[in-house]
Design an enzyme around this catalytic site. Structure first.
Site, PDB file in Angstrom:
ATOM      1  N   HIS A   1     -12.995  -0.210 123.921  1.00 45.78           N
ATOM      2  CA  HIS A   1     -12.009  -0.106 124.972  1.00 45.78           C
ATOM      3  C   HIS A   1     -11.509   1.240 124.805  1.00 45.78           C
ATOM      4  CE1 HIS A   1      -9.238  -2.153 128.013  1.00 45.78           C
ATOM      5  NE2 HIS A   1      -9.421  -0.916 128.432  1.00 45.78           N
TER       6      HIS A   1
ATOM      7  N   TYR B   1      -6.494  -7.483 128.760  1.00 48.42           N
ATOM      8  CA  TYR B   1      -6.295  -7.459 129.871  1.00 48.42           C
ATOM      9  C   TYR B   1      -5.688  -9.173 130.041  1.00 48.42           C
ATOM     10  CZ  TYR B   1      -9.208  -3.759 131.718  1.00 48.42           C
ATOM     11  OH  TYR B   1      -9.673  -2.563 132.161  1.00 48.42           O
TER      12      TYR B   1
HETATM   13  N1  LIG Z   1     -11.418   1.243 130.605  1.00 46.70           N
HETATM   14  C1  LIG Z   1     -10.293   1.613 130.988  1.00 46.70           C
HETATM   15  O1  LIG Z   1      -9.536   2.134 130.124  1.00 46.70           O
HETATM   16  C2  LIG Z   1      -9.894   1.094 132.326  1.00 46.70           C
HETATM   17  C3  LIG Z   1      -8.778   1.722 132.881  1.00 46.70           C
HETATM   18  C4  LIG Z   1      -8.228   1.433 134.157  1.00 46.70           C
HETATM   19  C5  LIG Z   1      -9.121   0.497 134.839  1.00 46.70           C
HETATM   20  N2  LIG Z   1     -10.229   0.043 134.619  1.00 46.70           N
HETATM   21  C6  LIG Z   1     -11.044  -0.810 135.228  1.00 46.70           C
HETATM   22  O2  LIG Z   1     -11.275  -0.481 136.438  1.00 46.70           O
HETATM   23  C7  LIG Z   1     -10.991  -1.016 137.459  1.00 46.70           C
HETATM   24  C8  LIG Z   1     -10.567  -0.526 138.532  1.00 46.70           C
HETATM   25  O3  LIG Z   1      -9.653   0.498 138.475  1.00 46.70           O
HETATM   26  P1  LIG Z   1      -8.120   0.282 138.965  1.00 46.70           P
HETATM   27  O4  LIG Z   1      -7.753  -1.002 139.297  1.00 46.70           O
HETATM   28  O5  LIG Z   1      -7.156   0.991 137.936  1.00 46.70           O
HETATM   29  O6  LIG Z   1      -7.922   1.162 140.407  1.00 46.70           O
HETATM   30  P2  LIG Z   1      -8.856   1.407 141.793  1.00 46.70           P
HETATM   31  O7  LIG Z   1      -9.979   0.132 141.726  1.00 46.70           O
HETATM   32  O8  LIG Z   1      -9.370   2.743 141.770  1.00 46.70           O
HETATM   33  O9  LIG Z   1      -7.620   1.003 142.742  1.00 46.70           O
HETATM   34  C9  LIG Z   1      -7.250  -0.222 142.806  1.00 46.70           C
HETATM   35  C10 LIG Z   1      -6.203  -0.010 143.756  1.00 46.70           C
HETATM   36  O10 LIG Z   1      -6.408   0.378 145.151  1.00 46.70           O
HETATM   37  C11 LIG Z   1      -6.197  -0.561 146.022  1.00 46.70           C
HETATM   38  N3  LIG Z   1      -7.453  -0.849 147.055  1.00 46.70           N
HETATM   39  C12 LIG Z   1      -8.446  -1.412 146.700  1.00 46.70           C
HETATM   40  N4  LIG Z   1      -9.225  -1.089 147.721  1.00 46.70           N
HETATM   41  C13 LIG Z   1      -8.813  -0.504 148.805  1.00 46.70           C
HETATM   42  C14 LIG Z   1      -9.072  -0.273 150.117  1.00 46.70           C
HETATM   43  N5  LIG Z   1     -10.133  -0.570 150.560  1.00 46.70           N
HETATM   44  N6  LIG Z   1      -8.345   0.272 150.939  1.00 46.70           N
HETATM   45  C15 LIG Z   1      -7.188   0.883 150.249  1.00 46.70           C
HETATM   46  N7  LIG Z   1      -6.535   0.222 148.980  1.00 46.70           N
HETATM   47  C16 LIG Z   1      -7.541  -0.225 148.118  1.00 46.70           C
HETATM   48  C17 LIG Z   1      -5.822  -1.838 145.654  1.00 46.70           C
HETATM   49  O11 LIG Z   1      -4.713  -2.603 145.905  1.00 46.70           O
HETATM   50  P3  LIG Z   1      -4.924  -3.944 146.859  1.00 46.70           P
HETATM   51  O12 LIG Z   1      -5.171  -4.865 145.771  1.00 46.70           O
HETATM   52  O13 LIG Z   1      -3.511  -4.276 147.503  1.00 46.70           O
HETATM   53  O14 LIG Z   1      -6.086  -3.826 147.615  1.00 46.70           O
HETATM   54  C18 LIG Z   1      -5.391  -1.240 144.060  1.00 46.70           C
HETATM   55  O15 LIG Z   1      -3.921  -1.048 144.400  1.00 46.70           O
HETATM   56  C19 LIG Z   1      -9.819  -2.133 136.917  1.00 46.70           C
HETATM   57  O16 LIG Z   1      -9.694  -3.231 137.556  1.00 46.70           O
HETATM   58  C20 LIG Z   1     -10.239  -2.155 135.604  1.00 46.70           C
HETATM   59  O17 LIG Z   1     -11.500  -3.323 135.470  1.00 46.70           O
HETATM   60  C21 LIG Z   1     -10.723   0.374 133.120  1.00 46.70           C
END
Ligand SMILES: NC(=O)c1ccc[n+]([C@@H]2O[C@H](COP(=O)([O-])OP(=O)(O)OC[C@H]3O[C@@H](n4cnc5c(N)ncnc54)[C@H](OP(=O)(O)O)[C@@H]3O)[C@@H](O)[C@H]2O)c1
Length: 288
Positions: free
Chosen positions: A107, A49
């Site tokens: 990862h 990241y």
């Molecule tokens: N291990 C891996 O390969 C891997 C892959 C992907 C992700 N991850 C980890 O998982 C974490 C979370 O996953 P993610 O960031 O992909 O997706 P997520 O948490 O499912 O969704 C984030 C998205 O949802 C929106 N959001 C958040 N809260 C909300 C709410 N209450 N109402 C409406 N929209 C909302 C955010 O926009 P706003 O910012 O505009 O609120 C953002 O665009 C990542 O940050 C990372 O640390 C790991």
């Protein structure tokens, strides 16, 4: 949501954390500081990241005692192998400004991940890491590693949300006491999650929003969640899950939304493997 769960080595981990994927290195300190103010104590970052330094700056400036925080990071493919992974763990410690990482994951299931896991076991024994695990290891790949290595993975982080509930993997992980950690717990809004009628009607009934319903559903099942938001009001509402309960019927209706497969990434897809194997060369700001 201050609840914790106990990992297979006795370490306590918060069920709720804040994820920082795709948060720019220059903005990471600010968002992590806001998340800490909103009550989050667990932060999920990764070498790839390129924002571990921002996390480190936020936690060191927060004034919070280190033992109240839970830091997860992940070893990237370009650091795979015994020696490179060991060096990268020391780099992560330096960037995170800490003496220990709470949870360290591999990862991606590509490159010399056996060498990486051995380096993580050594770091664990040396006290640099409190728990080790995997990310994006499915089915036989997970079982192969879990069977062969002495320290059983404490956690596997997988794409998990209402549309991909990982029922099969949960079954496989049980044998090793491995806990599921959900990445994209809000499905990044895919599949029209925020317009889903089933979720909407449950949310309206409880006076909550759809994100809260999704996160409540997963954490009630002992799944660790790390939702991301760059908006402080959403950081706060995603964290506020303690004042309502889903009914058995509601939980059953949400279970029926499961498609049985991930939406964002298929780790058996050769094109994804090639993309990820070339990712660091393409995106590491130090290579630009
Ligand atoms: N291990 C891996 O390969 C891997 C892959 C992907 C992700 N991850 C980890 O998982 C974490 C979370 O996953 P993610 O960031 O992909 O997706 P997520 O948490 O499912 O969704 C984030 C998205 O949802 C929106 N959001 C958040 N809260 C909300 C709410 N209450 N109402 C409406 N929209 C909302 C955010 O926009 P706003 O910012 O505009 O609120 C953002 O665009 C990542 O940050 C990372 O640390 C790991």
């Amino acid at each position: 949501m201050k609840k914790t769960i106990t990992l297979n080595n006795g370490v306590e981990m918060p069920l709720m954390g804040y994820g920082v994927w795709q948060i720019a290195p220059t903005e990471c300190e600010q968002y992590v500081s806001e998340a800490l103010k909103a009550g989050y104590r667990s932060i999920d970052t990764a070498q790839a990241y390129y924002n571990e330094e921002g996390v480190g700056a936020a936690i060191s400036k927060s004034g919070l005692p280190r033992e109240e925080l839970f830091l997860t990071t992940k070893v990237w493919i370009s650091n795979a192998g015994d020696e490179k992974a060991a060096r990268s763990i020391d780099d992560s410690l330096r960037k995170l400004k800490t003496d220990y990482i709470d949870l360290l994951l591999i990862h991606q299931p590509f490159g010399d991940y056996y060498g990486t896991y051995r380096a993580m076991e050594s770091a664990y024994r040396a006290g640099k890491v409190r728990a080790i695990g995997l990310s994006n290891f499915y089915d036989a790949r997970f079982v192969d590693l879990a069977e062969n290595m002495e320290i059983k993975p404490a956690v596997v982080q997988l794409e998990t949300h209402v549309f991909s509930q990982q029922v099969k993997m949960r079954g496989l992980m049980k044998e090793y006491g491995t806990r599921l950690m959900a990445w994209s717990p809000l499905a990044r809004g895919m599949n029209n999650l925020f317009g889903n009628e089933t979720l909407k009607s449950i949310a309206v009934r409880h006076g909550k929003d759809i994100a809260q319903i999704c996160l409540k559903f997963l954490t009630d099942e002992g799944v660790i969640v790390i939702p991301q938001s760059t908006k402080s009001e959403r950081m706060a509402s995603n964290f506020a899950l303690d004042d309502f309960e889903l009914t058995a019927e509601e939980r059953e209706a949400i279970r029926r939304l499961d498609t049985g497969h991930p939406l964002a990434a298929d780790f058996n897809d050769p094109a994804l493997a090639k993309y990820l194997l070339g990712y660091d060369a393409q995106f590491n700001p130090d290579n630009q």
